[in-house]
Design an enzyme around this catalytic site. Structure first.
Site, PDB file in Angstrom:
ATOM      1  N   GLU A   1      12.547  23.141  58.756  1.00 28.25           N
ATOM      2  CA  GLU A   1      13.874  23.911  59.458  1.00 28.25           C
ATOM      3  C   GLU A   1      15.149  23.141  58.844  1.00 28.25           C
ATOM      4  OE1 GLU A   1      12.708  26.154  63.035  1.00 28.25           O
ATOM      5  OE2 GLU A   1      13.124  24.300  63.670  1.00 28.25           O
TER       6      GLU A   1
ATOM      7  N   ASN B   1      10.332  30.628  69.220  1.00 26.93           N
ATOM      8  CA  ASN B   1      10.942  29.690  69.959  1.00 26.93           C
ATOM      9  C   ASN B   1      12.153  30.010  70.919  1.00 26.93           C
ATOM     10  OD1 ASN B   1      11.810  27.136  71.215  1.00 26.93           O
ATOM     11  ND2 ASN B   1      12.736  26.510  69.088  1.00 26.93           N
TER      12      ASN B   1
ATOM     13  N   SER C   1      17.119  31.086  60.855  1.00 28.09           N
ATOM     14  CA  SER C   1      17.632  32.359  60.825  1.00 28.09           C
ATOM     15  C   SER C   1      16.549  33.443  60.356  1.00 28.09           C
ATOM     16  CB  SER C   1      18.948  32.565  60.002  1.00 28.09           C
ATOM     17  OG  SER C   1      19.939  31.600  60.719  1.00 28.09           O
TER      18      SER C   1
ATOM     19  N   HIS D   1      11.842  19.035  67.240  1.00 28.19           N
ATOM     20  CA  HIS D   1      12.833  20.110  66.678  1.00 28.19           C
ATOM     21  C   HIS D   1      14.140  19.469  66.468  1.00 28.19           C
ATOM     22  CE1 HIS D   1      15.713  23.479  67.036  1.00 28.19           C
ATOM     23  NE2 HIS D   1      14.421  24.373  66.673  1.00 28.19           N
TER      24      HIS D   1
HETATM   25  P1  PGA Z   1      16.777  30.367  64.544  1.00 28.41           P
HETATM   26  O1  PGA Z   1      16.153  29.196  65.353  1.00 28.41           O
HETATM   27  O2  PGA Z   1      15.778  31.441  64.151  1.00 28.41           O
HETATM   28  O3  PGA Z   1      17.536  31.165  65.661  1.00 28.41           O
HETATM   29  O4  PGA Z   1      17.777  30.082  63.455  1.00 28.41           O
HETATM   30  C1  PGA Z   1      14.884  28.396  64.567  1.00 28.41           C
HETATM   31  C2  PGA Z   1      14.732  27.379  65.489  1.00 28.41           C
HETATM   32  O5  PGA Z   1      15.362  26.369  65.782  1.00 28.41           O
HETATM   33  O6  PGA Z   1      13.307  27.003  65.614  1.00 28.41           O
END
Ligand code: PGA
Length: 253
Positions: free
Chosen positions: A169, A11, A215, A97
């Site tokens: 998430e 993403n 992350s 999201h």
């Molecule tokens: P990140 O974002 O890997 O930067 O934590 C994940 C996401 O928002 O889908």
């Protein structure tokens, strides 16, 4: 063992101009293994969808939108519809999201409408759910997720749900460098699968891919992917650099 094919999705959020997106896509394609072990999807910003598609179209990399509106067309300034995403080359769309929920008024109800519209357009929706840090600290993780799932998937039949991907998430893990521990992630994924079992039955529950996001990086992908109920990853920051994203795709090698 299950036969769920893992999905690694990048993403890109609101990063990259068209030429930057094209360069990144070219690098990703260059580093692809002949036979990737996973399904691969990238979700550039809307302006870069068509140019990126021209680079990935004959490769195993698939294209996804980061959001869509539920009407197919109309006087909705600034919005992009499911058929428009399809026409740009998308086969996936990310829906709900947490950044859309937090900054752009996305609700479980709009998520629900968008799932139906995405399916009608022939897109595979990736539905994001997750609790905030305050909710986790108050031990409300399961109740928050149950509500997001119940309301987001309201009145969907098993047939129309089929193929939908769920992304867990935890909001506190997005862009913070803090990943859920393997145990925290597995616990929630198992709970989400149980929800799907009750709601749609065992077949759908065992076929549905539940991916983890927050992350994810080359250093933690293998540990996450080893967990029984984790079927892939939705990667933000670490998907912006082609070499890092390639390491995540190639986590088994
Ligand atoms: P990140 O974002 O890997 O930067 O934590 C994940 C996401 O928002 O889908």
């Amino acid at each position: 063992m299950t036969s769920r094919r893992p999905l690694i999705a990048g993403n890109w959020k609101m990063y990259k101009t068209c030429s930057e997106a094209e360069d990144t896509a070219r690098e990703i394609v260059k580093n692809l293994p002949d036979m990737p072990d996973v399904e691969i999807m990238i979700a550039p910003p809307a302006t870069a969808l068509a140019p990126v598609f021209s680079i990935i179209r004959d490769t195993p990399v698939e294209l996804g939108g980061q959001n869509m509106f539920w009407e197919a067309q109309g006087a909705y300034t600034g919005e992009v519809s499911g058929p428009m995403l399809v026409s740009a080359g998308c086969s996936y769309v990310i829906i709900g999201h947490s950044e859309r929920r937090q900054y752009f008024g996305e609700t479980d109800d709009s998520v629900n409408r968008k799932i139906n519209a995405a399916k009608a357009a022939g897109l595979t929706p990736i539905i994001c759910v997750g609790e905030t840090e305050t909710e986790r600290d108050a031990e409300k993780t399961f109740s928050v997720l149950d509500k997001q799932m119940e309301n987001g998937l309201e009145s969907l039949s098993a047939d129309s749900f089929k193929g939908v991907v769920i992304a867990y998430e935890p909001v506190w893990a997005i862009g913070t460098g803090r990943t859920a521990t393997a145990q925290q992630a597995q616990e929630v994924h198992a709970r989400l699968r149980k929800f799907l079992d009750k709601r749609f039955g065992g077949d759908i529950a065992s076929q549905t891919r539940i991916v983890y996001g927050g992350s994810v990086k080359p250093e933690n992908i293998a540990e996450l992917m080893a967990l029984e109920d984790i079927d892939g990853a939705l990667v933000g920051g670490a998907s912006l650099k082609p070499d890092t994203f390639s390491k995540i795709i190639n986590y088994k090698r």
